[in-house]
Write an enzyme that holds these catalytic residues in place. Structure first.
Site, PDB file in Angstrom:
ATOM      1  N   THR A  97     -16.730   0.993   2.506  1.00 48.24           N
ATOM      2  CA  THR A  97     -15.315   1.216   2.766  1.00 48.24           C
ATOM      3  C   THR A  97     -15.053   2.714   2.880  1.00 48.24           C
ATOM      4  O   THR A  97     -15.883   3.533   2.454  1.00 48.24           O
ATOM      5  CB  THR A  97     -14.442   0.658   1.623  1.00 48.24           C
ATOM      6  OG1 THR A  97     -14.708   1.410   0.421  1.00 48.24           O
ATOM      7  CG2 THR A  97     -14.725  -0.820   1.376  1.00 48.24           C
TER       8      THR A  97
ATOM      9  N   ASP B 210       0.860  -1.180   0.000  1.00 46.97           N
ATOM     10  CA  ASP B 210       0.000   0.000   0.000  1.00 46.97           C
ATOM     11  C   ASP B 210       0.895   1.229   0.000  1.00 46.97           C
ATOM     12  O   ASP B 210       2.069   1.145   0.364  1.00 46.97           O
ATOM     13  CB  ASP B 210      -0.911   0.005   1.240  1.00 46.97           C
ATOM     14  CG  ASP B 210      -2.148   0.862   1.047  1.00 46.97           C
ATOM     15  OD1 ASP B 210      -3.232   0.305   0.871  1.00 46.97           O
ATOM     16  OD2 ASP B 210      -2.025   2.106   1.064  1.00 46.97           O
TER      17      ASP B 210
ATOM     18  N   TYR C 114     -13.879   5.749 -14.525  1.00 47.05           N
ATOM     19  CA  TYR C 114     -13.814   4.603 -13.621  1.00 47.05           C
ATOM     20  C   TYR C 114     -14.233   3.321 -14.342  1.00 47.05           C
ATOM     21  O   TYR C 114     -13.581   2.274 -14.222  1.00 47.05           O
ATOM     22  CB  TYR C 114     -14.711   4.866 -12.417  1.00 47.05           C
ATOM     23  CG  TYR C 114     -14.706   3.779 -11.374  1.00 47.05           C
ATOM     24  CD1 TYR C 114     -13.581   3.556 -10.585  1.00 47.05           C
ATOM     25  CD2 TYR C 114     -15.834   2.981 -11.166  1.00 47.05           C
ATOM     26  CE1 TYR C 114     -13.575   2.564  -9.611  1.00 47.05           C
ATOM     27  CE2 TYR C 114     -15.833   1.991 -10.195  1.00 47.05           C
ATOM     28  CZ  TYR C 114     -14.707   1.790  -9.423  1.00 47.05           C
ATOM     29  OH  TYR C 114     -14.701   0.795  -8.461  1.00 47.05           O
TER      30      TYR C 114
END
Length: 250
Positions: free
Chosen positions: A188, A44, A153
């Site tokens: 999330t 990450d 996207y």
């Protein structure tokens, strides 16, 4: 929320690499795999081992950075001694009227979601070939059907689906399984921080909404499917594009 049911025995002695592991779906996936016995390298931009302790390794890298990805994969393999499963969960999103999407934003979404998936796949596939392992990519409902206000996207996530299928064909002869999950809405930090589209057409607001209640999934629910697809139990699922959208795409 934690995993409701954990199938043990699928990942002892196995080593996984999960991108986007510091939060959201990536973190839930890293934890699920560790619960099932895996050691997990957590890649990450934030240095974070997903709270896994000795079972985890924080590998800081930006998936858009070719050299950083190569170094991170090398470090993960040195730590684990092998690589059995790779999950490309790192991603970014934004929604808006197509005419309002700046070129920089278009390029950011493609770079993280699509190019990042490619770079991680390219660097890890030689290691997965050695172990006859698995690669699980993360696309989206927006990658397999028309979705409101998501030209950039959707293009990026649709590319992930096409990339997955191409890799599944190319690497099947050497025993590497490649599959893809396409979630709908997930609870999330990423989705909670999305900015509503101004002047949205009310006719489109319900488009893509799940049929189940509640209509938003928990990351642990998607992580459970990823854990299955990455396991030997999913031998016949190579090339699969699994929609996990609560019926939104029906």
């Amino acid at each position: 929320m934690t995993s409701a049911v954990v199938t043990t025995g699928r990942y002892p002695g196995r080593v996984a690499l999960v991108t986007g592991a510091a939060s959201g779906l990536g973190r839930a996936t890293a934890r699920r795999l560790a619960d099932e016995g895996a050691r997990v390298a957590c890649l990450d931009v934030t240095e974070d081992d997903a709270g896994l302790g000795p079972a985890g390794l924080a590998v800081p890298a930006d998936v858009r950075d070719e050299r950083a990805v190569r170094a991170a994969v090398t470090r993960a393999v040195q730590w684990g001694g092998r690589l059995d499963l790779v999950v490309t969960a790192a991603g970014v999103a934004s929604f808006g009227h197509t005419t309002d999407v700046a070129l920089d934003e278009w390029e950011r979404l493609l770079a993280v979601n699509l190019t990042g998936t490619f770079l991680v796949a390219r660097e890890t596939l030689p290691h997965l070939t050695k172990t006859k392992g698995a690669l699980v990519t993360v696309s989206s409902l927006a990658g397999v059907r028309g979705y409101r206000y998501s030209a950039a996207y959707s293009a990026a996530k649709g590319g992930v689906v096409a990339l997955t299928r191409a890799l599944a064909v190319e690497y099947a002869p050497v025993g590497v399984r490649v599959a893809c999950v396409c979630p709908g809405s997930i609870d999330t930090p990423l989705t909670r921080e999305l900015t509503p589209v101004p002047d949205a057409d009310p006719r489109l607001l319900a488009h893509g909404r799940a049929l189940v209640d509640p209509p938003v999934s928990q990351p642990e629910e998607i992580a459970a499917a990823i854990a299955y697809l990455g396991s030997a139990e999913a031998r016949f699922a190579t090339g699969a594009v699994l929609r996990l959208d609560g019926g939104a795409g029906v």
